[in-house]
Design an enzyme around this catalytic site. Structure first.
Site, short mmCIF file in Angstrom:
data_model
loop_
_atom_site.label_atom_id
_atom_site.label_comp_id
_atom_site.label_asym_id
_atom_site.label_seq_id
_atom_site.Cartn_x
_atom_site.Cartn_y
_atom_site.Cartn_z
N ARG A 123 -7.93 9.01 14.74
CA ARG A 123 -7.19 9.69 13.65
C ARG A 123 -8.00 10.81 13.03
O ARG A 123 -9.20 10.66 12.78
CB ARG A 123 -6.81 8.67 12.58
CG ARG A 123 -6.18 9.30 11.36
CD ARG A 123 -5.67 8.29 10.38
NE ARG A 123 -6.70 7.48 9.77
CZ ARG A 123 -7.53 7.90 8.81
NH1 ARG A 123 -7.49 9.15 8.37
NH2 ARG A 123 -8.42 7.07 8.29
N ARG B 132 -14.60 12.20 13.84
CA ARG B 132 -15.25 10.98 13.37
C ARG B 132 -15.80 10.10 14.49
O ARG B 132 -16.84 9.48 14.34
CB ARG B 132 -14.20 10.20 12.58
CG ARG B 132 -14.73 9.36 11.53
CD ARG B 132 -13.60 8.88 10.66
NE ARG B 132 -13.39 9.75 9.53
CZ ARG B 132 -12.39 9.60 8.66
NH1 ARG B 132 -11.52 8.63 8.82
NH2 ARG B 132 -12.26 10.41 7.65
N HIS C 170 -15.81 4.54 10.64
CA HIS C 170 -16.23 5.63 9.75
C HIS C 170 -17.75 5.73 9.86
O HIS C 170 -18.44 4.72 9.73
CB HIS C 170 -15.81 5.35 8.30
CG HIS C 170 -15.82 6.59 7.46
ND1 HIS C 170 -16.99 7.22 7.11
CD2 HIS C 170 -14.82 7.32 6.93
CE1 HIS C 170 -16.69 8.29 6.38
NE2 HIS C 170 -15.38 8.38 6.27
N GLU D 240 -12.95 18.16 5.71
CA GLU D 240 -13.51 16.95 6.33
C GLU D 240 -13.63 17.18 7.83
O GLU D 240 -13.15 18.19 8.37
CB GLU D 240 -12.60 15.74 6.07
CG GLU D 240 -12.64 15.24 4.64
CD GLU D 240 -11.83 13.96 4.48
OE1 GLU D 240 -12.33 12.90 4.85
OE2 GLU D 240 -10.70 14.05 3.99
N HIS E 221 -12.83 1.22 10.24
CA HIS E 221 -12.19 1.98 9.16
C HIS E 221 -10.68 2.07 9.34
O HIS E 221 -9.93 1.98 8.37
CB HIS E 221 -12.81 3.38 9.14
CG HIS E 221 -12.32 4.26 8.04
ND1 HIS E 221 -12.50 3.97 6.71
CD2 HIS E 221 -11.65 5.46 8.08
CE1 HIS E 221 -11.98 4.93 5.97
NE2 HIS E 221 -11.44 5.84 6.77
N GLY F 256 -8.82 12.13 0.66
CA GLY F 256 -7.62 12.78 0.17
C GLY F 256 -6.50 12.76 1.17
O GLY F 256 -6.39 11.84 1.98
N GLY G 218 0.86 -1.18 0.00
CA GLY G 218 0.00 0.00 0.00
C GLY G 218 0.90 1.23 0.00
O GLY G 218 2.12 1.13 -0.25
C1 SIN Z 1 -13.14 9.74 3.83
O1 SIN Z 1 -12.95 10.06 2.66
O2 SIN Z 1 -14.16 10.02 4.44
C2 SIN Z 1 -12.08 8.94 4.54
C3 SIN Z 1 -10.85 9.71 4.68
C4 SIN Z 1 -9.97 9.15 5.77
O3 SIN Z 1 -10.18 8.06 6.25
O4 SIN Z 1 -9.08 9.86 6.20
#
Ligand code: SIN
Length: 514
Positions: free
Chosen positions: A373, A280, A233, A117, A338, A53, A14
């Protein structure tokens, strides 16, 4: 082979593994990964699925200190501050390096677009192909690695043991697609094997993300850290009966999409000052609770007049593939495992507690993410720490020659893989007891059931699950993504009488121990 010419072995391809492989030049690298496929979900790397991103303080008015503050705030202050400072300070240079590798961000050149975000105070997220960021970055890095003369890439091999000389990691044991075993010795081993989402009943990760790297590290008696912190998530597309769920990127909420219950009532109102863009862990708990209460949970973006084909082609394609059109209707959502903040305990150079063993990316824990995170810091971590760890591990010279006369090689086995029945039981159990809100007695009960089944307890997945359950059981107060459900006195009585049916309640502002 002399130790100095022995290759650096990197397991996992990855973003972190690829960046480490490139940064190790000119030291020879053997890069190993499980699948032959390079693209899409079959590529077996969560990177390919990353949408939102990559965060970097590059927009006008933003700065590195603000990125640091948002990272630590999302991480509930549990972060290692030196790790965060390095990540955020290196982020602008990491973006420049990615451009040098052929990555083109939306708006490049000159008018780079920044998205927003959850947990970010401003628009700070660079993206490519709208929501295809991870796939685009992965493709560019794969091309670089394929043409790098110092890297030999072996695809389609599964690493199931670490070779040890004394207490030094000296190589790996691997199997090819037809089960033939090969051993490979090296100057050091870097694990970049990703996370644990595939151990849960619902995940945004590839289903194969089942903690193989953690099991290898456990077998070598490396120290693991912060295993209780699993990020959910909040907006995975709710497709009942499926383990891997499509992600509905948080950037949708960044452009105005909102969370509502089935009666159209806003879910995040009064829950957090940042409402739908709260960190989150907070949003995931609210969605989890709404589903528990039977209120339903939906993501509404249909009213925004978005250019879905340009900005959200991945989300659009995935929804249409399941008969749901986000341009005209709200999308049913559920939280899904997630990201694992915990992992192999490493320093900023990726060195674990065992000589010769390094780790980077999601399988590692250098403390950068704390207890939760911040969005879009994971691709960033892969680049910033992937490059640092690759360069450092290439310099590693474990004292192989000094000990080789006295110590023959032996294998630290990760443990066998579970069959489907036990794996599915484990997934349901972990989703139930290590989800967005937790109940101590259930964690203990699940731990007992695993320990009582030798096939499960000694499997690769079972060992990792036990380590995670132990970590969760021992953290007695809520912190970030590790959250104890608040039990009323009635709930407590129910819990004692009948563990599987208790209805736990989440109250985001009451941080109470069990
Ligand atoms: C998302 O696009 O919601 C996930 C991005 C992430 O996990 O940092």
């Amino acid at each position: 082979m002399k130790a100095s010419h022995a290759p650096l072995i990197i397991v996992g391809a990855g973003i972190a593994g690829l960046c480490a492989a490139l940064a190790a030049a000119p030291h020879p690298v053997r890069l190993l990964n499980r699948t032959r496929a390079l693209r899409g979900a079959a590529a077996d790397a969560a990177t390919a699925l990353a949408q939102g991103g990559i965060a970097a303080a590059l927009a006008a008015g933003d700065d590195v200190n603000a990125h640091v503050d948002d990272t630590v705030c999302a991480g509930a202050g549990h972060n290692d501050h030196a790790a965060v400072a390095y990540l955020c300070a290196q982020a602008p240079a990491a973006i420049g390096w990615l451009r040098d590798q052929g990555v083109v961000f939306d708006g490049d050149p000159g008018e780079t677009e920044f998205a927003r975000e959850g947990g970010h105070r401003c628009a700070r997220i660079l993206h490519c192909g709208g929501d295809a960021t991870g796939a685009r970055i992965l493709a560019a890095l794969q091309e670089r690695v394929q043409s790098a003369r110092h890297v030999q890439w072996h695809r389609g091999v599964d690493v199931d043991g670490l070779l040890m000389r004394g207490d030094v990691v000296a190589g790996v044991r691997m199997r090819n697609a037809v089960g033939q075993e090969h051993c490979l010795t090296g100057s050091a081993v870097v694990l970049a094997t990703g996370g644990i989402g595939g151990l849960f009943a619902a995940t945004t990760n590839p289903v194969s993300a089942q903690g193989r790297g953690l099991a290898l590290a456990l077998a070598a008696q490396a120290t693991l850290r912060d295993l209780e912190f699993v990020q959910f998530h909040p907006t995975a597309l709710d497709l009942p009966g499926r383990v891997q769920l499509p992600l509905l990127t948080e950037v949708l909420r960044g452009v105005g999409a909102v969370l509502r219950d089935r009666l159209g009532r806003p879910l995040m109102q009064g829950e957090h000052a940042m409402a739908d863009l709260a960190p989150r862990d907070v949003v995931a708990r609210v969605v989890w609770q709404a589903l528990r209460d039977g209120r339903g949970a939906f993501l509404h973006g249909e009213h925004l007049g978005l250019d879905w084909e340009r900005d959200f082609p991945t989300v659009l394609g995935q929804c249409l593939a399941h008969g749901l059109d986000p341009r005209s209707r709200a999308l049913p959502i559920q939280p899904a495992a997630h990201f694992h903040m915990g992992g192999i305990d490493v320093d900023l150079d990726g060195q674990s507690s065992v000589p010769g063993l390094y780790a980077v990316g999601e399988v590692a824990c250098n403390g950068v993410h704390g207890a939760n995170r911040l969005a879009s810091n994971s691709l960033l971590e892969g680049v910033v720490y992937g490059r640092r760890v690759g360069a450092q591990a290439a310099l590693a010279r474990p004292p192989l020659t000094a000990i080789s006369a006295r110590h023959t090689l032996w294998t630290a086995n990760a443990g066998a893989s579970l069959g489907d029945n036990r794996l599915n039981w484990l997934r349901r159990s972990l989703a139930d007891v290590l989800g967005p809100a937790r109940i101590h007695a259930r964690i203990i009960a699940t731990r007992k059931r695993i320990a009582a089944d030798p096939e499960l307890a000694h499997s690769c997945q079972g060992r990792v699950a036990l380590a995670m359950l132990n970590a969760a059981a021992s953290r007695r107060s809520s912190l970030g993504a590790h959250y104890w459900a608040h039990l009323s006195s009635d709930d407590r009585a129910d819990e004692a009488a009948s563990m599987p049916h208790v209805s736990a309640t989440v109250r985001n502002r009451s941080i109470t121990g069990p």
